[in-house]
Structure formats: C-alpha cells, structure tokens
Motif scaffolding. Structure first.
Motif, short mmCIF file in Angstrom:
data_model
loop_
_atom_site.label_atom_id
_atom_site.label_comp_id
_atom_site.label_asym_id
_atom_site.label_seq_id
_atom_site.Cartn_x
_atom_site.Cartn_y
_atom_site.Cartn_z
N THR A 27 7.25 -5.76 -7.29
CA THR A 27 6.09 -5.27 -7.91
C THR A 27 5.08 -6.29 -7.14
OG1 THR A 27 6.86 -3.50 -8.09
CG2 THR A 27 4.69 -3.01 -8.20
N GLU A 76 4.56 -8.65 -4.94
CA GLU A 76 3.54 -8.54 -3.87
C GLU A 76 2.05 -8.57 -3.94
OE1 GLU A 76 3.45 -4.24 -1.08
OE2 GLU A 76 4.76 -4.55 -2.72
N LEU A 77 2.04 -8.06 -5.63
CA LEU A 77 0.33 -8.00 -5.49
C LEU A 77 0.15 -9.45 -5.96
CD1 LEU A 77 0.55 -5.26 -8.02
CD2 LEU A 77 0.05 -5.44 -5.81
N PRO A 104 -4.97 7.42 0.64
CA PRO A 104 -4.35 8.34 0.87
C PRO A 104 -2.76 8.09 0.64
CG PRO A 104 -3.95 6.60 2.94
CD PRO A 104 -5.53 5.93 1.73
N PRO A 105 -1.78 9.41 1.18
CA PRO A 105 -0.59 8.96 0.52
C PRO A 105 0.41 7.49 0.84
CG PRO A 105 -0.67 10.37 2.75
CD PRO A 105 -1.91 10.43 1.83
N PRO A 106 1.00 7.21 0.41
CA PRO A 106 2.04 6.40 1.07
C PRO A 106 2.88 6.65 1.93
CG PRO A 106 2.86 7.46 -1.04
CD PRO A 106 2.06 8.65 -0.78
N GLN A 107 2.68 5.42 2.83
CA GLN A 107 3.76 5.23 3.60
C GLN A 107 4.44 4.01 3.80
OE1 GLN A 107 -0.15 4.88 6.21
NE2 GLN A 107 -0.16 7.15 6.37
N PRO A 108 5.80 4.87 4.40
CA PRO A 108 7.15 2.97 4.27
C PRO A 108 6.01 1.95 4.82
CG PRO A 108 7.43 4.99 6.34
CD PRO A 108 6.12 5.09 5.60
N SER A 109 6.38 0.99 4.33
CA SER A 109 5.21 -0.06 3.94
C SER A 109 6.21 -1.20 4.93
CB SER A 109 4.60 -0.57 3.19
OG SER A 109 5.34 -1.07 1.88
N ILE A 110 6.66 -2.42 5.78
CA ILE A 110 7.24 -3.00 6.05
C ILE A 110 6.53 -4.57 5.10
CG2 ILE A 110 7.62 -4.85 7.35
CD1 ILE A 110 6.33 -2.29 9.83
N GLN A 111 7.97 -4.67 4.82
CA GLN A 111 7.52 -6.01 3.55
C GLN A 111 7.09 -7.23 3.50
OE1 GLN A 111 6.27 -5.32 0.91
NE2 GLN A 111 6.31 -7.33 -0.10
N SER A 112 6.23 -8.13 3.56
CA SER A 112 6.04 -9.73 3.64
C SER A 112 6.58 -10.53 2.68
CB SER A 112 4.77 -8.89 4.25
OG SER A 112 3.86 -10.60 3.39
N ASN A 140 -0.01 -5.36 6.26
CA ASN A 140 0.76 -3.82 6.21
C ASN A 140 -0.06 -2.47 5.51
OD1 ASN A 140 3.57 -5.42 7.76
ND2 ASN A 140 3.43 -6.26 5.19
N ASN A 151 0.47 0.02 0.38
CA ASN A 151 1.04 0.28 -0.31
C ASN A 151 1.90 -0.21 -0.94
OD1 ASN A 151 1.35 3.08 1.16
ND2 ASN A 151 1.83 1.68 2.52
N VAL A 161 5.00 -1.59 -3.22
CA VAL A 161 7.05 -1.50 -2.66
C VAL A 161 7.59 -0.61 -4.02
CG1 VAL A 161 7.04 -3.86 -4.08
CG2 VAL A 161 8.91 -3.14 -2.12
N GLN A 181 5.98 13.42 1.28
CA GLN A 181 4.87 13.57 1.71
C GLN A 181 5.49 13.08 2.62
OE1 GLN A 181 1.58 13.15 0.02
NE2 GLN A 181 2.12 13.10 -2.11
N PRO A 186 4.50 11.82 6.10
CA PRO A 186 3.42 10.47 6.82
C PRO A 186 2.79 11.14 7.84
CG PRO A 186 5.80 9.83 6.82
CD PRO A 186 5.45 10.68 5.88
N ARG A 219 -7.49 12.09 6.07
CA ARG A 219 -6.50 11.82 5.44
C ARG A 219 -8.28 11.81 4.11
NH1 ARG A 219 -7.05 5.25 7.39
NH2 ARG A 219 -4.67 6.02 8.51
N SER A 245 -6.73 14.20 1.16
CA SER A 245 -5.17 14.87 0.29
C SER A 245 -5.47 13.39 0.02
CB SER A 245 -4.31 14.35 1.75
OG SER A 245 -4.56 12.82 3.02
N LEU A 246 -6.70 12.23 -0.45
CA LEU A 246 -6.93 10.82 -1.75
C LEU A 246 -6.08 10.73 -2.33
CD1 LEU A 246 -10.58 9.58 -0.99
CD2 LEU A 246 -8.05 9.18 0.72
N GLY A 269 -1.31 10.37 -3.29
CA GLY A 269 0.32 8.96 -2.83
C GLY A 269 -0.58 7.78 -4.31
N GLU A 326 -0.11 2.89 -4.98
CA GLU A 326 -1.05 2.58 -3.80
C GLU A 326 -1.34 1.35 -4.99
OE1 GLU A 326 -2.14 2.62 -0.25
OE2 GLU A 326 -0.88 4.86 -0.78
#
Lengths: 451, 345
Positions: free
Chosen positions: A168, A171-172, A352-360, B90, B114, B116, B133, B135, B143, B146-147, B150, B154
C-alpha cells in the motif's frame, strides 16, 4: 584463514542484492559486521541523517553460516569490515531476474568466505558463484577494517507509531514526482496526509520549474495500526523514504514506524524471512502547532539540533549538499520559511466506492507500457533498435549476444574493483566492437561457401 | 478568473502531454468557452498548435474570466503535468482547477484513486465490506450520494502544478505560422513504422559520420529527406558520404481538397500547387529536409492514434495535421498541427 563462511541460495542472492541496492542509496560503502549468529549490513549517509541496517539471521537467511573469530578465546568478538557497495552489487547483480538466461547458466549457489589475519593471509572477501555445468566465478574483493557506526533509537520515548502494508505504501509513494525534498506526515481527524514538497523559493519563469507538490490523503483505517498525536507534522527526506519503500515494497510485509517529535529520529522497520530491516532517519525540526518547544524561527537548515537527539551519529539532516547521491538541485541551505500556512490544506472530498483497480507497478515491473515506444529515440545511447528478436535463445556465438549486456550493467561491471576471475566459459564481459549491431544473426547468413 | 473541470479521458490527456512534452517543456495553454489549445513554440525545432474540443478530454467544464469568450491563458510546464497525470491513470476520477497557493497560481489536479488491497490481514473485514459494493450499480450513476461508503479504501491525491497566468497582451502577438499552399498532401502510413525507419536512418547516418559527431552537434547531423507526390507515394531518404538509403511507400491516399477551404473555390483548386504537381506525374515530388531527431519527437504523436495528413511545401515546410478521433460524433474536431520547416540543402 577464513573467519567467516556462508552459503547463499539463488533466492538469497536476489534478496542480498535487493538489500545492497537499498543500502547503496544511502552510502557508497557498506559496513559488514559478523557475529556468531548473524550478519549485519549497514550504511550511514554522509550527512549522518539517515541510517540503514539489514540483519541477516545466520541460520535462517543462509543455507550455511559459520563464524570463527580470529581470537577464539572471545566468542563475542565481532568481525567488521567495509566494502565498496558497487563492487558487491555488480557481483550479485550478475543474474538477478533474468529468466531468459536462467536455463543454461543458472546459479546453483554462492559461497562466500572472508579471510583475514596476520602473516601471510591476505585480507579478502571471496565470493564464489557456482553455476550449472560446473562454471564457477570467483571474485576477490578487498575491504577495509573499519568498525561500523550504528545509530541508536530509543523506543521507549517514541510515543507515536503506525504500521501499514508495504505494498500500500509503495503504491502511495509512486504518486510523488521527482525533485521534491521533504515529506511531511500529518494526521488529523481520521485522515493522514503525506505531502511531498520542496521549499525552494522561486520567482519569475523559475516558478514553472518548481517540482510537483503532491499530497496524498488516506484514511487511518488504511493502516494496520495507527496511534499518532493529532496534528503533528513530521518531516523527513522524501528521497530516503522513497528508497526505503522501494525496497520494502518488493515483498508484502508490514512497515512499522516509530517516532516522537520533530527533530528527533524516526525508526522504520520491517522484516522478511531471515532479514530484519531497520532505518533510522532524522526528522526535520519544526515547532509543532501550538507547542512552545523550539524557538519559532529556529532555522531548520544548518542549525544545531537540540542536544537531546538520540541517534549516535544522526545529526543535522540538512547538510544535504555534501551527499554525493543527492540530485543536483540540492537543498538550499538557509531558509527560514514558516510553513504553517501551506500545511493546512487537506482536501477531502469524500470519494466514491471502491472499484477494482489495476495496479500500476511502474517502479518494479518491466515497462509493459506500450506507450513508451512512442518516445523519441535517444540517439546518444547505444541501445539498438530494430533488432531481430533473439527471444529466449541466448546463443553466445551470435554477434548480437552483446546486447544482453545493457549499458548500465556494463557500467557496473567495470565499476567493480577487486580481482575478478572467471573459470569456464562464462564470459559476458566482452564488449561490442560493432558500432551498429547487425540486423541479421550470423547463423542466419548463408555464405558463398556454405551449401 | 475561474477554471474547473473533470478529466473525462485521462489516457488521452496523458498521451497528449507526453507527445507535446517531447517537443518543448513549457506550453502555452489557452482555455476558453469552446476549445482547449496547447501551443508549443520551442526555440528551435517544430511548433505545435493543438486545438482540442473540450469534450475530447474534459467534462463538467466551467471557465470564467474577464476576457472575451472567458479566455484564460496559462504558461504550463509539461513534465510535471505529465507526471501528475500518471498518478491518475488508474483513478476513479480526476479533476483540475486553477487556484492559488501561497500566492502562487497553480493547476491543482485532484485524483481519487483506489488503494491496493494487498491482503492486509488486520483489515479483512474492510475488504469484505468493499466487496459488497456493486461497482456497476448505483454508485456509478449516483456517485455524489454514495461518497462515504467506500472511503476507507480511497486515497485522495492532490498534485499541484505551478503555472503562470499570461495576460492577453503577452499572447496577442503570437500567431499560428502562415505557410504557402502546399504542393503535396498525403495521408501518412503507420507512424510507428515511419518512426522506426526514420530513427534507424538517422542513427545509421550519425554513426557513419562519427568524426563530425564529436564536434558541434546539430549542424553535423545529416538531414532526413522526406518527399511526397500526388500519386500516393512517400519517400524517406538520407545520404552521407558513406551511404545513401531510401524507403518508399506507395499506394497511400492523397486526400481531395475541399473547394470550400481553398481560396477562389473551384477555380483556385485548378490553380492549386497540388493540382499542378499531380499533373506533373508520379516523378514529381515535393521535398523537405528535416532533422531526424526533431522528426522522431514529432512522430511521438503517434501514440494518440490520430489520422495524419502531411502537407509538403516544396523546399520550404512540412505541416502535419493530426486528427484525433472524436469523443462524440458531430463534436468539433480535435486537431494537432505541427509546423516543421525545411533545412536548406
């Protein structure tokens, strides 16, 4: 006679290489301290503001580990030496992460022995890399007998702590652009912000050269554990922090930070199988908001730190100009800017809610980035383009094989000192005499006498 | 003076900045009610005038200034912008606004991304919560509401890019170059192929003129010759004392000129240099000499995947029009115009 002997597995070689690469970002030499149960590698940067230490546990990290002190009367006696890091790096680098070559010339193990003593014994750090097909590469490196300097960290007085997944954190940290100098860690109201910034004052068109100012705001829940005084600003060198996280992020581990207050050191630790890693960094002094401690206009640069600082050697963190590894835009020494105003912005729109993210994984993965082929060609470097792709094949008889030795690698190899001798056919040091590598492999050419 | 927008297409924006920054480090960005325009005028080398429809990269675009058409002119360093956009690749959303920090104007890019979920065991319950959730459900459409849901997963990244606000006066005198009517216009072949071959040629030529290479740099580098005719051919060549190489593409398209775009309409078209060149047959070429390295930087625009028309003004200049695919049909066209002047023989 051999004072110290140990054996590394191929995996261990890789890990040792990673550790050395990390140490190399702090100092150009690495101090090695051997005792009966562990090997400790340390580096202290030239301004003595950052200290890195890797403890390799004798019976866990190594497949064999034996230490025989010179005067066996005192088993507690340690053996110390210091080696030029690049020399070690280039030895262990040889094969790291090159799966295409692994098949033919994979390393089976690595034996290291350190010889020292009075009389006829030469003081040498001898590394034997045993590869398949009986190929053995032997490196004899010279070393200095110097006791390492260890920074001290008093855990008891560190009342602030947090820990977080190294992935984590990595990534940050990737969001930080180049050129900034400081990293500010601040928390308030359940949010933690990491700000990478620089304090250079610029004017006119110089303003546009100001590096990116980056703030990352995350929830404290992102941390495995977070217990830090509210509204405390802790400022460290962003370069040191990046070096650490680059290494920590290689494995999936938990990075733990301990600190007390500005101008006192911060400790970052994590562990991997058989390796304990510790960093002690000086934090930049700053009167924390509302606290009466140091004089409000205490210059953060060049000023003498309060005598209460804990590490042995980690003193002023500001004399960066002396550090060889610092990039050219070095720290502008004396600046007395109060930074309080610029520290307040923590943007926190609720996401907004999390979505699957592609990791760079830009830092660590080979660039799977097709976009790069569009970059202008650098005509000055010797990398060749439009070559036939020799793919996984690595036939040393083709002229093209020299391209496997990248410029960087070649540079490092020549940078190694100490004697190198190669037994067997493993010679990948030959340099290309061709200015323009052929576009056709020799084996593909049909000569006039071939039939 | 206000400017705020969401970035609709981070990929395109990022590729655009990558292409532009290869030619110059600082761009003049002109924003107004209708278009976003990037202009790069390096001291030497190729100029770019990139005019984009707002829709092609932005949405929810608001701009306000005292100038006509709400125009805002900024001087914008491209490498930090490109670096900042990299953070957004991303991201779930990204927005830009013009603001001030410590009295300095900045373009502030706010990225919601997001983090990891790397199996942090201490937070297993959070991962589970995040998994619940949907997506693709309401969250996308609503959006705003529902902030908070999640928030744990974030990170809000703010990248501040220093800029300078330019006064209308200071940009008044900068105009797009005027070039005479071209002798040939042709749709270029695949840019990646063209770039690979051009780079190769330049490199070969440079390595066969090593003696000069060590010397005074630019002037000693042999020039690429690029020529087009009005019969579907493009010719790329380079020559030095030691070598002479040439690549020819055939079967390319020479687009028809729109009489509406030509001075004097149909009549003008008859007298147009390209009509004359076409009449002279396939052996009549319009030719320019260009610096191979500069050309390589120009061709990096290929990453945007546009359609490229090259216009040759013989021995004078080469103009490339790069048409980007529109986000929506019927929207204004986005076009990047490259002005490359020819070196004399």
């Amino acid at each position: 006679m051999a004072i110290l002997t140990f054996t590394l597995s191929p995996e261990g070689i890789g890990k040792l290489h990673d550790a050395l690469a990390c140490l190399g970002k702090f100092s150009e030499s690495v101090s090695i301290e051997a005792s009966h149960d562990k090997l400790v590698l340390t580096a202290l940067n030239s301004s003595k503001s950052a200290y890195a230490s890797f403890t390799l546990v004798g019976n866990k990290f190594f497949s064999k580990y034996q230490y025989k002190p010179l005067r066996s009367a005192n088993p507690k006696e340690k053996f110390n030496c210091r080696i030029y890091n690049k020399a070690l790096l280039s030895v262990f680098k040889a094969r790291v992460g090159d799966p295409t070559r692994e098949r033919e010339t994979a390393i089976e193990r690595c034996d290291v022995s350190v010889e020292d003593g009075e009389g006829n014994t030469k003081s040498r750090f001898i590394i034997r890399i045993i590869c398949r097909h009986g190929v053995v590469k032997t490196y004899r490196l010279t070393f200095e007998s110097v006791s390492p300097m260890h920074a001290l960290f008093v855990k008891e007085s560190a009342n602030n702590s947090w820990s977080i997944s190294s992935k984590t954190l990595r990534e940050l940290v990737e969001h930080f652009g180049p050129g900034t100098e400081q990293l500010d860690v601040y928390s308030e109201d359940g949010r933690v912000s990491l700000t990478s910034y620089t304090e250079k004052i610029m004017s006119g068109s110089e303003i546009l050269k100001q590096p990116l100012h980056t703030t990352i705001a995350i929830d404290t829940l992102e941390f495995a554990d977070f217990s830090v005084e509210e509204q405390l600003h802790i400022v460290i060198s962003v370069k040191d922090f990046k070096s650490i996280i680059t290494h920590a992020g290689i494995t999936n581990t938990i990075v733990k930070a301990l600190y007390s207050r500005p101008s006192c050191p911060i400790q970052l630790t994590y562990s991997d199988e058989g390796i304990l890693t510790e960093f002690i960094l000086m934090t930049i002094g700053e009167a924390k908001a509302g606290s009466a401690t140091p004089a409000p206009n205490a210059s953060r640069a060049g000023s003498k730190r309060p005598a209460s600082r804990q590490p042995l050697e980690a003193t002023s963190s500001s004399k960066r100009a002396a550090t060889l590894e610092m990039p050219p835009p070095s720290h502008h020494g004396e600046q007395n800017r109060t930074r309080d105003s610029r520290k307040t912005k923590v943007s926190r729109p609720s996401p907004p809610p999390p979505q699957p993210s592609i990791q760079s994984d830009a830092l660590f993965m080979p660039p799977a980035d097709d976009d790069r082929r569009w970059d202008p060609l650098n005509f000055e470097d010797e990398d060749e383009m439009l070559l036939w792709d020799t793919g996984a094949e690595n036939n040393p008889t083709t002229l093209n094989s020299s391209r496997n030795l990248t410029a960087a690698e070649a540079g490092n190899q020549s940078g190694s000192h100490g004697e190198t001798n190669t037994t067997g056919g493993q010679n990948n040091q030959h340099t290309s005499t061709q200015r323009i590598p052929p576009t056709q492999r020799l084996s593909g050419i049909k000569g006039m006498f071939d039939d | 003076m206000r400017f705020k927008t969401s970035v609709r297409n981070i990929q395109t924006f990022s590729k655009l900045t990558a292409s532009l920054s290869s030619l110059g480090k600082v761009a003049w960005l002109r924003l107004d009610d209708d278009t976003v325009r990037f202009t790069i005028i390096p001291e030497t080398g190729t100029q770019v005038w990139a005019s984009l429809s707002i829709d092609s990269i932005f949405e929810d675009y608001t701009i306000q200034s005292a100038a006509p058409n709400n125009t805002i002119n900024l001087e914008l360093p491209l490498p930090p912008l490109h670096r900042a956009l990299k953070s957004a690749i991303n991201a779930s959303s990204a927005s830009i606004r013009l603001t001030k920090k410590d009295g300095m104007p900045i373009l502030s890019l706010t990225i919601i991304t997001n983090t990891v979920s790397s199996g942090n065991s201490a937070h297993g319950f959070l991962n589970a919560a995040a998994g619940n959730q949907d997506p693709f459900g309401e969250n996308g459409a609503f959006r705003e509401e529902s902030l908070d849901a999640g928030r744990e997963r974030e990170a809000v990244v703010t990248q501040d890019i220093p800029v300078r606000v330019l006064t209308a006066d200071s940009v008044e005198g900068i105009h797009e170059p005027r070039v005479r009517e071209p002798d040939a216009h042709i749709i270029l072949p695949s840019l990646i192929q063209l770039k690979a071959i051009s780079d190769r040629f330049t490199k070969l030529a440079m390595s066969t003129t090593t003696a000069a290479k060590a010397g005074s740099g630019n002037s000693s580098v042999p020039k690429l010759e690029l020529a087009g005719n009005m019969h579907g051919s493009l010719k790329l060549s380079i020559s030095t004392d030691a070598l002479n190489i040439e690549s020819v593409w055939t079967g390319l398209t020479n687009p028809e000129l729109d009489p509406g775009q030509v001075a004097d309409g149909e009549e003008g078209l008859e007298d147009h240099p390209s009509t004359k060149l076409r009449a002279r047959g396939p052996d009549a070429w319009a030719k320019v000499r260009i610096d191979g390295r500069d050309w390589g930087r120009v061709l990096s625009v290929g990453r945007l995947g546009g359609r490229v028309i090259a216009c040759f003004a013989d021995e004078h200049a080469l103009i490339l029009y790069v048409y980007l695919a529109n986000y929506e049909d019927g929207a204004d066209e986005s076009v990047l115009t490259y002005y490359i002047s020819s070196f004399s023989a």
